[in-house]
Design a protein around this motif. Structure first.
Motif, PDB file in Angstrom:
ATOM      1  N   ARG A 190       0.353  -1.126  -0.135  1.00 56.38           N
ATOM      2  CA  ARG A 190       0.123   0.045   0.202  1.00 56.38           C
ATOM      3  C   ARG A 190       0.749   1.448  -0.257  1.00 56.38           C
ATOM      4  NH1 ARG A 190      -4.044  -0.514   4.790  1.00 56.38           N
ATOM      5  NH2 ARG A 190      -4.825   1.311   4.095  1.00 56.38           N
ATOM      6  N   ALA A 191       1.878   0.903   1.072  1.00 57.22           N
ATOM      7  CA  ALA A 191       2.727   2.357   0.676  1.00 57.22           C
ATOM      8  C   ALA A 191       3.783   2.779  -0.615  1.00 57.22           C
ATOM      9  CB  ALA A 191       3.748   2.160   1.789  1.00 57.22           C
ATOM     10  N   CYS A 192       4.242   1.494  -1.185  1.00 57.10           N
ATOM     11  CA  CYS A 192       4.426   2.058  -2.976  1.00 57.10           C
ATOM     12  C   CYS A 192       3.442   2.188  -2.910  1.00 57.10           C
ATOM     13  CB  CYS A 192       5.067  -0.063  -3.135  1.00 57.10           C
ATOM     14  SG  CYS A 192       6.667  -0.270  -1.567  1.00 57.10           S
ATOM     15  N   ILE A 193       2.353   1.788  -3.581  1.00 59.75           N
ATOM     16  CA  ILE A 193       1.299   2.223  -4.246  1.00 59.75           C
ATOM     17  C   ILE A 193       1.168   3.724  -4.594  1.00 59.75           C
ATOM     18  CG2 ILE A 193      -1.387   2.008  -4.979  1.00 59.75           C
ATOM     19  CD1 ILE A 193      -1.123  -0.963  -4.476  1.00 59.75           C
ATOM     20  N   PHE A 194       0.726   4.093  -3.290  1.00 56.62           N
ATOM     21  CA  PHE A 194       0.422   5.791  -2.124  1.00 56.62           C
ATOM     22  C   PHE A 194       2.273   6.254  -3.395  1.00 56.62           C
ATOM     23  CE2 PHE A 194       1.374   9.316  -0.212  1.00 56.62           C
ATOM     24  CZ  PHE A 194       0.100   9.683  -0.624  1.00 56.62           C
ATOM     25  N   ASP A 195       3.179   6.051  -2.787  1.00 57.35           N
ATOM     26  CA  ASP A 195       4.186   6.850  -3.552  1.00 57.35           C
ATOM     27  C   ASP A 195       4.483   6.787  -4.607  1.00 57.35           C
ATOM     28  OD1 ASP A 195       5.433   7.018  -0.773  1.00 57.35           O
ATOM     29  OD2 ASP A 195       6.551   5.087  -1.223  1.00 57.35           O
ATOM     30  N   ALA A 196       4.205   5.654  -5.667  1.00 59.72           N
ATOM     31  CA  ALA A 196       3.360   5.945  -7.099  1.00 59.72           C
ATOM     32  C   ALA A 196       2.871   6.491  -7.359  1.00 59.72           C
ATOM     33  CB  ALA A 196       4.037   4.215  -7.411  1.00 59.72           C
ATOM     34  N   PHE A 197       1.349   6.844  -7.227  1.00 59.83           N
ATOM     35  CA  PHE A 197       1.096   8.304  -6.869  1.00 59.83           C
ATOM     36  C   PHE A 197       1.173   8.865  -7.078  1.00 59.83           C
ATOM     37  CE2 PHE A 197      -2.409   4.573  -7.345  1.00 59.83           C
ATOM     38  CZ  PHE A 197      -2.720   4.562  -8.520  1.00 59.83           C
ATOM     39  N   PHE A 198       2.014   9.435  -5.942  1.00 60.82           N
ATOM     40  CA  PHE A 198       2.483  10.497  -5.153  1.00 60.82           C
ATOM     41  C   PHE A 198       3.487  11.125  -6.611  1.00 60.82           C
ATOM     42  CE2 PHE A 198       5.075  13.327  -2.953  1.00 60.82           C
ATOM     43  CZ  PHE A 198       4.499  14.553  -2.111  1.00 60.82           C
ATOM     44  N   LEU A 199       4.786  10.093  -7.034  1.00 64.84           N
ATOM     45  CA  LEU A 199       5.444  10.420  -8.083  1.00 64.84           C
ATOM     46  C   LEU A 199       4.758  10.758  -9.045  1.00 64.84           C
ATOM     47  CD1 LEU A 199       8.147   8.418  -6.961  1.00 64.84           C
ATOM     48  CD2 LEU A 199       8.605  10.335  -6.713  1.00 64.84           C
ATOM     49  N   ALA A 200       3.976  10.144  -9.327  1.00 63.65           N
ATOM     50  CA  ALA A 200       3.290  10.368 -10.805  1.00 63.65           C
ATOM     51  C   ALA A 200       2.538  11.737 -10.458  1.00 63.65           C
ATOM     52  CB  ALA A 200       1.817   9.157 -10.711  1.00 63.65           C
ATOM     53  N   ALA A 201       1.141  12.431 -10.009  1.00 61.14           N
ATOM     54  CA  ALA A 201       1.026  13.460  -9.536  1.00 61.14           C
ATOM     55  C   ALA A 201       1.702  14.397  -9.687  1.00 61.14           C
ATOM     56  CB  ALA A 201       1.065  13.322  -8.480  1.00 61.14           C
ATOM     57  N   ILE A 202       2.911  14.316  -9.062  1.00 57.42           N
ATOM     58  CA  ILE A 202       4.463  15.478  -9.414  1.00 57.42           C
ATOM     59  C   ILE A 202       4.870  15.693 -10.882  1.00 57.42           C
ATOM     60  CG2 ILE A 202       6.947  15.615  -8.779  1.00 57.42           C
ATOM     61  CD1 ILE A 202       5.697  15.084  -5.973  1.00 57.42           C
ATOM     62  N   LEU A 203       5.235  14.141 -11.310  1.00 59.96           N
ATOM     63  CA  LEU A 203       5.124  14.533 -12.706  1.00 59.96           C
ATOM     64  C   LEU A 203       4.160  15.047 -13.609  1.00 59.96           C
ATOM     65  CD1 LEU A 203       7.831  13.278 -14.685  1.00 59.96           C
ATOM     66  CD2 LEU A 203       6.008  11.504 -14.745  1.00 59.96           C
TER      67      LEU A 203
END
Length: 98
Positions: free
Chosen positions: A62-75
């Motif tokens: 769950r933490a990895c998925i959240f981090d992936a969405f967070f980085l995608a939002a920044i990008l």
């Protein structure tokens, strides 16, 4: 941004590689990849965190998925102009096709 994604993905690849190999006890003769060390590590984390060791992998997913969405939002925020131009161009071509 490329370096941020690389520095984010490299530890994840190492961890999930270790997790997969040790979970299925594919150890190639290395103790670090053994199921016994896998169970010991998660038992230790469970005791430190005060939770059941079996729930830790799900929490990590769950933490990895959240981090992936967070980085995608920044990008996406950093490239919002290009994304906006692409969406406007796409909407113009879909209007012309109708």
């Amino acid at each position: 941004m490329r370096y941020v994604i690389t520095l984010w993905a490299a530890p994840l690849l190492l961890f999930w590689g270790w997790f997969g190999l040790s979970f299925y006890d594919i150890n190639f003769g290395y103790v670090i990849l053994s199921r016994q060390l896998h169970d010991l590590v998660f038992k230790l984390y469970g005791e430190v965190l005060g939770i059941d060791p079996d729930t830790i992998p799900l929490l990590l997913v769950r933490a990895c998925i959240f981090d992936a969405f967070f980085l995608a939002a920044i990008l996406a925020f950093r490239r919002r102009r290009q994304i906006g131009e692409w969406m406007r161009a796409r909407s113009k071509t879909s209007v012309l096709e109708d």
